[in-house]
Scaffold this motif. Structure first.
Motif, mmCIF file in Angstrom:
data_model
loop_
_atom_site.group_PDB
_atom_site.id
_atom_site.type_symbol
_atom_site.label_atom_id
_atom_site.label_comp_id
_atom_site.label_asym_id
_atom_site.label_seq_id
_atom_site.Cartn_x
_atom_site.Cartn_y
_atom_site.Cartn_z
ATOM 1 N N PHE A 25 -2.170 111.759 40.883
ATOM 2 C CA PHE A 25 -2.539 111.532 39.482
ATOM 3 C C PHE A 25 -1.465 112.108 38.553
ATOM 4 O O PHE A 25 -1.061 111.462 37.579
ATOM 5 N N ALA A 26 -0.981 113.310 38.858
ATOM 6 C CA ALA A 26 0.028 113.947 38.002
ATOM 7 C C ALA A 26 1.320 113.149 38.003
ATOM 8 O O ALA A 26 1.941 112.956 36.947
ATOM 9 N N ALA A 27 1.758 112.677 39.171
ATOM 10 C CA ALA A 27 3.014 111.927 39.244
ATOM 11 C C ALA A 27 2.907 110.587 38.534
ATOM 12 O O ALA A 27 3.840 110.164 37.832
ATOM 13 N N TRP A 28 1.761 109.904 38.689
ATOM 14 C CA TRP A 28 1.599 108.593 38.062
ATOM 15 C C TRP A 28 1.590 108.717 36.539
ATOM 16 O O TRP A 28 2.195 107.908 35.837
ATOM 17 N N THR A 29 0.895 109.703 36.023
ATOM 18 C CA THR A 29 0.751 109.832 34.564
ATOM 19 C C THR A 29 2.018 110.328 33.882
ATOM 20 O O THR A 29 2.048 110.416 32.660
ATOM 21 N N MET A 30 3.055 110.647 34.642
ATOM 22 C CA MET A 30 4.353 110.960 34.030
ATOM 23 C C MET A 30 5.073 109.693 33.559
ATOM 24 O O MET A 30 6.093 109.793 32.876
ATOM 25 N N HIS A 31 4.565 108.537 33.933
ATOM 26 C CA HIS A 31 5.271 107.280 33.702
ATOM 27 C C HIS A 31 4.532 106.389 32.719
ATOM 28 O O HIS A 31 3.305 106.469 32.582
ATOM 29 N N GLU A 32 5.284 105.534 32.069
ATOM 30 C CA GLU A 32 4.734 104.500 31.199
ATOM 31 C C GLU A 32 4.455 103.255 32.038
ATOM 32 O O GLU A 32 5.292 102.829 32.834
ATOM 33 N N ILE A 33 3.280 102.673 31.880
ATOM 34 C CA ILE A 33 2.873 101.504 32.657
ATOM 35 C C ILE A 33 3.099 100.252 31.809
ATOM 36 O O ILE A 33 2.701 100.208 30.639
ATOM 37 N N ALA A 34 3.746 99.252 32.397
ATOM 38 C CA ALA A 34 4.070 98.049 31.629
ATOM 39 C C ALA A 34 3.941 96.815 32.501
ATOM 40 O O ALA A 34 4.328 96.825 33.675
ATOM 41 N N SER A 35 3.392 95.751 31.923
ATOM 42 C CA SER A 35 3.333 94.458 32.592
ATOM 43 C C SER A 35 4.693 93.776 32.488
ATOM 44 O O SER A 35 5.300 93.754 31.411
ATOM 45 N N GLN A 36 5.170 93.234 33.615
ATOM 46 C CA GLN A 36 6.492 92.595 33.634
ATOM 47 C C GLN A 36 6.412 91.350 34.530
ATOM 48 O O GLN A 36 6.656 91.411 35.731
ATOM 49 N N PRO A 37 6.038 90.201 33.952
ATOM 50 C CA PRO A 37 5.872 88.983 34.771
ATOM 51 C C PRO A 37 7.172 88.502 35.406
ATOM 52 O O PRO A 37 7.134 87.705 36.343
ATOM 53 N N GLN A 38 8.324 88.957 34.921
ATOM 54 C CA GLN A 38 9.589 88.468 35.447
ATOM 55 C C GLN A 38 9.904 89.013 36.842
ATOM 56 O O GLN A 38 10.725 88.459 37.560
ATOM 57 N N ILE A 39 9.291 90.119 37.226
ATOM 58 C CA ILE A 39 9.541 90.662 38.556
ATOM 59 C C ILE A 39 8.503 90.107 39.528
ATOM 60 O O ILE A 39 7.477 89.553 39.116
#
Length: 465
Positions: A25-39
């Protein structure tokens, strides 16, 4: 039933980690989550976790949980922030093997023993797997054809032409049939598409339920997504430091969650003890001490008593501190370098000569006898260490003001390795401004002297935010 939003599905999994998997949980919440349909699938890098919504929607709840756990373990091991190698596909493959050895998931990612051929390859680390994969790739690359090989091939073509002609038609029919079967599998509806993501948890085989095999297989295939998924991997000592703090807190509070023993060992191994550059500077200062002998009547001679003057020995040192002022050195890094110069006066150094350089020595050495607050910096070009070596050898544009006992070069290491100095008397310390730079450049420059890096303090980390 309407399809559940992929982001909401991810959020549900992460919220469930709050109590059961605190480190994840701590490692995941260090990051910004973004949708990227191109990948194609999901990737991590530069403080972001990007995902393809269709890929997330195609996963069952169990497969989604395993994929998110897999990517978070990749973060904790530092692969996106300190481990990328020259070959992107092999970097991704080595990362997959390392994480799979830690987690042993049911994702279609092979164990190391299956890929490399034996249990002796189990439970190894990223660099080991990358090296093994690279050696196998180099062995598998066919050598260039020579004239004799071409002649042999032509003879074989003549002798086997009839057989080839006979087999051409069946082979083409087989290929056509394989294409039809592939198209049929691609267009075939899945349980996830017809019943929605929530109803896809019903197992349809003896294995863990999952989406269409092509989806997860592409996620596991380094050849398909390796380049794309490692595109944002880059050395980031700040992100690595934050991850290390989370691992330290988990270790101290025994908040590992369900991570197994080998996973814990691998994570603890990433906590390399920080190199205390202050201690290195003190040791370096002691190793370059000079002794000044002067006569005094305040102390009797050992042989003649007060009839002759005794001797007093003062320990001094002549240091040259060279600061890399090339364009790759930021203003904050240069401030760090000059603060280190001031620290030497706390160690009893009477004076220190300071010189700045990029591709050349900017100006003659400037002697400092006390701490300074401000200094003007010029240069900001490329970097060439040879000009500093030429200075202590007496071959440069500016002559040294004294016979130096030691040279400290504060740099980011982005320059070719210079030739060894002819002046063997001068001891050299290469001081890098961060651990990431140290990892990249210390090995080559260690042949010319000692190496160390500046461990950032918490105050400096807050400043960099």
């Amino acid at each position: 039933m309407s399809r559940v939003d992929p982001r909401q599905r991810i959020t549900r999994v992460i919220e469930g980690w709050f109590l059961s998997e605190p480190l994840l949980f701590a490692a995941w919440t260090m990051h910004e989550i973004a949708s990227q349909p191109q990948i194609a699938t999901i990737r991590v890098g530069r403080g972001r976790i990007e995902y393809n919504p269709d890929f997330i929607a195609s996963l069952t709840n169990e497969s989604l949980r395993q994929v998110l756990t897999f990517e978070t373990m990749r973060i904790l091991l530092g692969h996106p922030y300190s481990r990328r190698q020259d070959d992107a596909a092999l970097s991704y493959a080595a990362s997959n093997l390392t994480v799979q050895e830690c987690l042993r998931t049911k994702l279609p990612i092979s164990r190391a023993r299956d890929v490399l051929g034996g249990p002796e390859h189990d439970d190894q680390y990223f660099e080991y797997y990358y090296r093994e994969l690279l050696e196998r790739k180099q062995q598998d690359d066919p050598p260039p054809k020579d004239a004799s090989r071409d002649q042999d091939d032509s003879q074989q073509d003549e002798s086997g032409r009839d057989d080839t002609q006979q087999n051409d038609e069946p082979r083409s029919q087989q290929d056509t049939q394989g294409e039809r079967e592939s198209d049929k599998r691609t267009n075939e509806p899945t349980g996830d598409e017809s019943d929605g993501a929530e109803s896809s948890d019903q197992p349809n085989s003896s294995q863990t339920p999952g989406p269409r095999s092509a989806d997860l297989e592409s996620y596991a295939d380094a050849g398909s997504v390796g380049l794309e998924n490692t595109q944002a991997w880059d050395a980031d000592d700040l992100a690595q430091e934050e991850i290390s703090i989370a691992i330290q807190e988990a270790s101290q509070g025994d908040r590992w969650g369900t991570l197994g023993g080998f996973a814990k060992e691998q994570l603890r191994a990433t906590l390399r003890p920080p190199l205390d550059y202050r201690g290195v500077l003190r040791q370096f200062r002691q190793s370059v001490l000079s002794v000044d002998r002067r006569l005094t009547r305040m102390k009797p001679s050992r042989r003649y008593g007060f009839a002759q003057m005794g001797s007093r020995y003062d320990f001094t040192t002549s240091l040259l501190f060279a600061v890399d002022v090339s364009g790759s050195m930021s203003h904050e890094v240069l401030q760090m370098g000059f603060s280190i110069i001031n620290r030497f006066f706390q160690y009893g150094v009477r004076s220190i000569d300071v010189v700045s350089f990029d591709t050349r020595v900017i100006s003659p050495p400037m002697t400092l006898r006390r701490a300074i607050e401000h200094i003007e910096v010029t240069g900001r070009g490329g970097t060439n260490f040879q000009c500093i070596i030429d200075l202590i050898d007496g071959r440069g544009e500016y002559k040294p003001s004294t016979n130096y006992d030691g040279l400290i070069v504060f740099t980011d290491g982005q320059a070719p390795i210079p030739k060894s100095p002819t002046n063997r008397r001068v001891k050299i310390l290469w001081l890098f401004h961060s651990e990431a730079v140290y990892d990249r450049s210390a090995e080559g420059l260690s042949k010319l002297g000692a190496t160390a890096f500046v461990q950032p303090t918490r105050s400096s980390r807050r400043l960099n935010r």
